[in-house]
Design an enzyme around this catalytic site. Structure first.
Site, PDB file in Angstrom:
ATOM      1  N   VAL A 179       0.837  -1.200   0.000  1.00  0.00           N
ATOM      2  CA  VAL A 179       0.000   0.000   0.000  1.00  0.00           C
ATOM      3  C   VAL A 179       0.876   1.256   0.000  1.00  0.00           C
ATOM      4  CG1 VAL A 179      -1.825   1.279   1.212  1.00  0.00           C
ATOM      5  CG2 VAL A 179      -1.908  -1.205   1.135  1.00  0.00           C
ATOM      6  N   CYS A 180       1.940   1.254   0.791  1.00  0.00           N
ATOM      7  CA  CYS A 180       2.847   2.409   0.850  1.00  0.00           C
ATOM      8  C   CYS A 180       3.539   2.623  -0.497  1.00  0.00           C
ATOM      9  CB  CYS A 180       3.901   2.221   1.940  1.00  0.00           C
ATOM     10  SG  CYS A 180       3.216   2.106   3.605  1.00  0.00           S
TER      11      CYS A 180
END
Length: 166
Positions: free
Chosen positions: A59-60
């Site tokens: 996600v990052c």
């Protein structure tokens, strides 16, 4: 402080909560080449401060890639990604992912950014890392947009922070 969850479980944030209209504290962080990176305060251009727990997670990485794409179209803005990742890991991530439009900055040394922006995780398995958040600082150094993601494992809104600038 706004409630934040990690995989559905409530987590605590430490530090001073900042809101839209507040002055953005000027902080010196560490760049991927170990140089000093200043963010916050008045820099004469907009600042998009993209905050992630770790670039080593999916996600990052997605969030950083998307802000890198958006940053290419911004004329009067500097886009930062801030995490606790070591500068060497940040540098490796950027070269692997072709990230060239934003500045990576590490808060690993003294967690000053996490404390002064109120985004340091005080508990949970991610304790000591930064929560997922986005701040936009205007030309005078005032916060004009803030999003603390309610669920750390979910991506932030991309359109709204960019819309504040355009």
């Amino acid at each position: 402080m706004m409630p934040v969850k990690f995989k559905g479980n409530q987590v605590k944030l430490s530090g001073k909560e900042l809101n839209v209209g507040d002055k953005a504290p000027e902080i010196t962080l560490i760049g991927k080449d170990l140089s000093a990176i200043k963010l916050g305060g008045s820099q004469g251009k907009y600042q998009v401060i993209n905050v992630v727990p770790s670039l080593d997670t999916g996600v990052c990485a997605t969030q950083t890639r998307k802000f890198n794409e958006e940053a290419a179209s911004l004329k009067n803005a500097t886009v930062f990604v801030v995490s606790m990742d070591l500068p060497f890991a940040q540098g490796r991530f950027c070269s692997t992912e072709g990230i060239e439009n934003l500045i990576v900055a590490s808060d690993f040394k003294n967690k000053e950014f996490g404390q002064k922006y109120g985004v340091l995780l005080a508990d949970s398995p991610l304790e000591g890392l930064l929560t997922r958040a986005v701040f936009v600082v205007d030309l005078e150094g005032k916060i004009v947009y803030k999003e603390i993601c309610e669920e750390i494992t979910q991506e932030p809104d991309y359109k709204s922070p960019i819309g504040v600038i355009k």
